[in-house]
Write an enzyme that holds these catalytic residues in place. Structure first.
Site, mmCIF file in Angstrom:
data_model
loop_
_atom_site.group_PDB
_atom_site.id
_atom_site.type_symbol
_atom_site.label_atom_id
_atom_site.label_comp_id
_atom_site.label_asym_id
_atom_site.label_seq_id
_atom_site.Cartn_x
_atom_site.Cartn_y
_atom_site.Cartn_z
ATOM 1 N N HIS A 21 45.499 43.675 56.103
ATOM 2 C CA HIS A 21 46.927 43.513 56.395
ATOM 3 C C HIS A 21 47.605 44.872 56.305
ATOM 4 O O HIS A 21 46.959 45.878 56.019
ATOM 5 C CB HIS A 21 47.562 42.447 55.494
ATOM 6 N N HIS A 24 46.952 47.328 53.330
ATOM 7 C CA HIS A 24 45.753 48.177 53.360
ATOM 8 C C HIS A 24 45.989 49.389 54.262
ATOM 9 O O HIS A 24 45.639 50.515 53.930
ATOM 10 C CB HIS A 24 44.548 47.418 53.919
ATOM 11 N N CYS A 130 39.296 35.337 36.022
ATOM 12 C CA CYS A 130 39.780 34.979 37.367
ATOM 13 C C CYS A 130 38.786 35.518 38.381
ATOM 14 O O CYS A 130 38.580 36.725 38.470
ATOM 15 C CB CYS A 130 41.170 35.543 37.645
ATOM 16 N N CYS A 133 40.464 37.890 40.929
ATOM 17 C CA CYS A 133 40.668 39.272 40.471
ATOM 18 C C CYS A 133 39.358 39.924 40.053
ATOM 19 O O CYS A 133 39.308 41.137 39.887
ATOM 20 C CB CYS A 133 41.610 39.311 39.275
ATOM 21 N N CYS A 155 46.102 32.222 37.066
ATOM 22 C CA CYS A 155 46.247 33.654 37.290
ATOM 23 C C CYS A 155 47.594 33.926 37.966
ATOM 24 O O CYS A 155 47.933 33.268 38.948
ATOM 25 C CB CYS A 155 45.113 34.161 38.185
ATOM 26 N N HIS A 158 46.791 35.103 41.650
ATOM 27 C CA HIS A 158 46.152 34.180 42.589
ATOM 28 C C HIS A 158 46.642 32.740 42.507
ATOM 29 O O HIS A 158 46.290 31.922 43.352
ATOM 30 C CB HIS A 158 44.628 34.213 42.407
ATOM 31 N N LYS A 305 56.020 40.270 47.836
ATOM 32 C CA LYS A 305 54.916 41.210 47.930
ATOM 33 C C LYS A 305 53.899 40.709 48.960
ATOM 34 O O LYS A 305 53.532 39.556 48.973
ATOM 35 C CB LYS A 305 54.227 41.321 46.572
ATOM 36 N N LYS A 308 46.903 39.355 49.416
ATOM 37 C CA LYS A 308 45.797 38.632 50.019
ATOM 38 C C LYS A 308 45.950 37.125 49.848
ATOM 39 O O LYS A 308 45.470 36.353 50.652
ATOM 40 C CB LYS A 308 44.482 39.100 49.408
HETATM 41 ZN ZN LIG Z 1 43.515 36.486 39.920
#
Ligand SMILES: [Zn+2]
Length: 520
Positions: A21, A24, A130, A133, A155, A158, A305, A308
């Site tokens: 995206h 990156h 997680c 992560c 998390c 996520h 933000k 992903k």
């Molecule tokens: Zn996570």
């Protein structure tokens, strides 16, 4: 151990499972602009990027897709990540994959070295892990779940529940490096930048560091721990080592001493890995710490933000297909203060494209070159006498060259571009005030007309050299049209204002053509 002769800059390596995206691409472009700038300053600049391919999550998705994890990674590198670099015109010197033999073998050497020196021990660990992560979470990192996870701790990044893991693991004695790290931040205030990032890292380390679990035994997709092949190396520990294995650590001492230490450009969400864990690993190994860790801000889309796990991801090609890679590069470097969070919007991109790139810069170049063709038959005038107004432009060229160089020295890419744009604005004002089209009507004004066009041409040459790291394609076209010799990307940027012009101009197509379609 290092001769510090290079400007070695790195991006984080892409986690192959991510979908590319604009976040990156933003990091890549920033590092690429800095590398190109330093190359044009006559330095031995080296840009490294690559992919992070180990870990449980990759093993799981590969298995779910019916392929081996290596096949899965190969596919994503070729179809997603290398194409991303082409999309935004990245000129990287190397691309490392954590599945490269040069990485795996030398990461093992590093680990064995730490083990032999007593920095690694066997222990037990229980904690919330997680998988998204690839990281154990502290209770303070977890939040209340919503929707299907209501009543559970999830998390914060996520929004998925963590797994309670209990493992016999190898641990890195990171806790013993707290004081050395604090001394490093104190003695070298530039080590972590910007200031907000530095403060966050210092207060984190001041709370005291835990030892770091650096191995996993519940799956086998990773680098084997050299003294115990029932364990693989923790994916972050593995990934961070790419910065030295690519630079020759363990296999090319001459290259390593030339390149290392590096400047790391990272998103602020992975700052702790780079500014705490990574220097602690290097201190333990007796290797010089990085030159700098620079944490840039987040891209916000509609106030959220880009990430992903959220669906706000925008593919860079959605922007470049319409506006081109130069506009992508210019927009994100200009509109966002590097180091701060910044908002992306299609309206802002479109407005800046039109007013700054197409009208401000592109149109200036087209007009001046067209006048040289019309009034001087394409020959760039050579002039003996310049007026005060001409000298003022000369002064701006020198001033913005110096200001931009200074700004790049502290990674303030946005400030460098803003400084260069003073020359764009001054040149536009100069043309309006000098009215070369009016001078051309009376042969008595011939000398003055030539001085004005020569001054404007010189200004354009300076702009081409200064903007080459940011908009490489447009400036290459402009350079050719100006009759510049060699490649614009080979011109010394710190002496951009010294350019005195080529013999003849050649036709220039619009650098930033009008865009008709409505986007977004
Ligand atoms: Zn996570």
């Amino acid at each position: 151990m290092s001769d510090g002769s290079s400007f070695y800059i790195t991006t984080p390596i892409f986690y192959v499972n991510d979908v590319p995206h604009i976040g990156h691409a933003y990091t890549e472009v920033a590092a690429d602009v800095l590398a190109r700038w330093h190359r044009q300053s006559g330095e031995d600049a080296w840009l490294l990027t690559g992919t992070d391919e180990h870990g449980q999550k990759i093993l799981r998705t590969a298995t779910a897709n019916g392929v081996t994890p290596k096949e899965w990674a190969d596919r994503l590198v070729e179809t997603a990540w290398k194409p991303l670099l082409a999309t935004v015109d990245i000129r990287n010197d190397d691309f490392i994959r954590t599945t490269d033999v040069r990485h795996e073998v030398n990461a093992q050497k590093f680990l064995q070295h730490l083990y032999d020196a007593g920095h690694i021990y066997t222990g037990e660990y229980e904690g919330f892990y997680c998988v998204g992560c690839e990281e154990y979470k502290q209770p303070s990192d977890l939040i209340e779940g919503v929707g299907e996870y209501v009543g559970q701790q999830v998390c914060a990044i996520h929004s998925i529940p963590c797994e309670l893991l209990h493992e016999k693991n190898y641990f890195f004695r990171m806790s013993t490096f707290g004081d050395q790290l604090l001394a490093l931040y104190e003695e070298n205030p530039n080590f972590v930048q910007p200031e907000s990032a530095r403060n966050e890292v210092i207060s984190f380390v001041k709370q005291g560091l835990s030892d770091l679990s650096i191995s996993r035994s519940s799956f086998d997709w990773g680098i084997k721990v050299p003294w115990d092949d029932s364990h693989v190396v923790y994916v972050w520990f593995d990934a961070l080592l790419n910065y030295i294995t690519a630079a020759g650590y363990g296999h090319d001492d001459e290259k390593f001493s030339r390149l290392w230490p590096a400047t790391h450009v990272v998103g602020k969400d992975i700052l702790r890995f780079h500014a705490v864990i990574w220097p602690a690993m290097l201190l333990a190994a007796g290797i010089e710490v990085p030159r700098q860790v620079f944490g840039h801000g987040w891209l916000l889309v509609g106030g959220e933000k880009m990430s992903k796990s959220k669906l706000t991801g925008i593919a860079p090609s959605q922007i470049t297909d319409t506006f081109g890679s130069d506009a992508f590069r210019y927009y994100f470097m200009r509109a966002i203060s590097f180091g701060q969070d910044g908002s992306f919007s299609w309206e802002d991109l479109s407005a800046r494209y039109q007013s700054e790139l197409a009208n401000g810069f592109g149109n200036l170049a087209s007009r001046v070159i067209a006048m040289v063709v019309r009034y001087c038959d394409g020959e760039i005038p050579v002039v003996g006498e310049f007026s005060d107004a001409d000298e003022l432009i000369r002064g701006t060229e020198k001033r913005v060259t110096d200001a931009a160089t200074l700004a790049i020295g502290h990674l303030a890419i946005h400030e460098a571009i803003a400084a260069i744009w003073e020359l764009v604005d001054d040149l536009n004002g100069y043309i309006t005030a000098q009215e070369p089209w009016a001078l051309a009507k009376d042969p008595a004004n011939r000398a003055r007309l030539e001085a004005v066009l020569a001054t404007a041409m010189r200004g354009l040459g300076t702009l081409a050299v200064l903007l080459s790291p940011v908009v490489p394609q447009a400036t290459a076209k402009l350079w050719t049209a100006l009759g510049g010799s060699g490649l614009v990307s080979d011109q010394r940027i710190d002496r951009a204002w010294e350019w005195t012009g080529g013999p003849r101009v050649s036709p220039l197509e619009a650098l930033f053509p009008r865009i008709e379609a409505t986007v977004g």
